[in-house]
Design a protein around this motif. Sequence first.
Motif: not given
Length: 308
Positions: A185-187, A126-128, A197-199, A177-180
């Motif tokens: 961690r979720a399907p 993931s990228q913030v 999968q990153g976001v 970061v917490l949201q990512a």
Amino acid sequence: MTSTAAFKPLQGVRILSLALNLPGPAALMRCRQMGATCFKLEPPPHKDAPPGASGDPMGQYNPAAYAALHEGVRVSVADLKTDEGQQSLHRALAKTDVLLTSFRPSALVKLGLSWPALHQRYPALSQVAIVGAPGEAGEEPGHDLTYMADNDLVTGLALPPTLYADMGGSAMASEAVLQAVLHQRAPYAGTGDPHPQGVFLEVALSSAARYLGLPRAWGLTTPGAAVGGGHAGYRVYPCQDGRVAVAALEPHFAASLCAAAGITPSDMKAMFAPATHQAIAAFLYTQTREQLDQLGREKDIPLHTLPN
């Protein structure tokens, strides 16, 4: 009950930061406090910098702040404009959960760090991305002061006492970061695919300033409003040897303040009357800071004394 100090929601999460100056390092500091393992790649220092200097400007103009921001962060040097620096970057990215950046969008593209390129190469990453402003405005120059001014948060000629947009943006970035991590961690997208999968999440400092400015935009803190100086129980007054910040806004606090000042307002609207302001100001001006501190404790009045 779990104490806040013991609660580490980012335990086991690896964060790599390329962000310099204040918002990115402050976000990284918050993430480390939440248990993340934090790494940072900095550019080489300028050729004229003293020996041992950091490539992050913060390390040169305020070493104490830099040290506090990077406590517990593993810092390495890499020139991302070189092949060697790119190799160091990608070795680190292969082991990273969240990448934190603070470049303009065009600079990310030049460094090969656009989200499409990153996501294709590292699907779980993931990228913030911290930017000045959202969308195309992210290419425009700006800083904490300009974002604050744009949201009516700079009054007169005095500078704001702290860097509100930068620090507000850092809090939003750590929230991102917490949201990512929750997303990872979720399907993925409800498909049942258990693979992370990153976001990509963008945090704009101008948006942080706009959020901080909402009370003013709503009229809560404009001159004459309840917390804008209109309520006699919510003001800063001079006292005998300094100043006192009084926050007796609720009716029971206001009643205690008025009783101490020897006045009895007819109703809460009287707290906005000039006579009430004058009576409270006259009383407080006769008191020392020590006397007012004692008054606050004894009468349960929210106040804080300050030197001149």
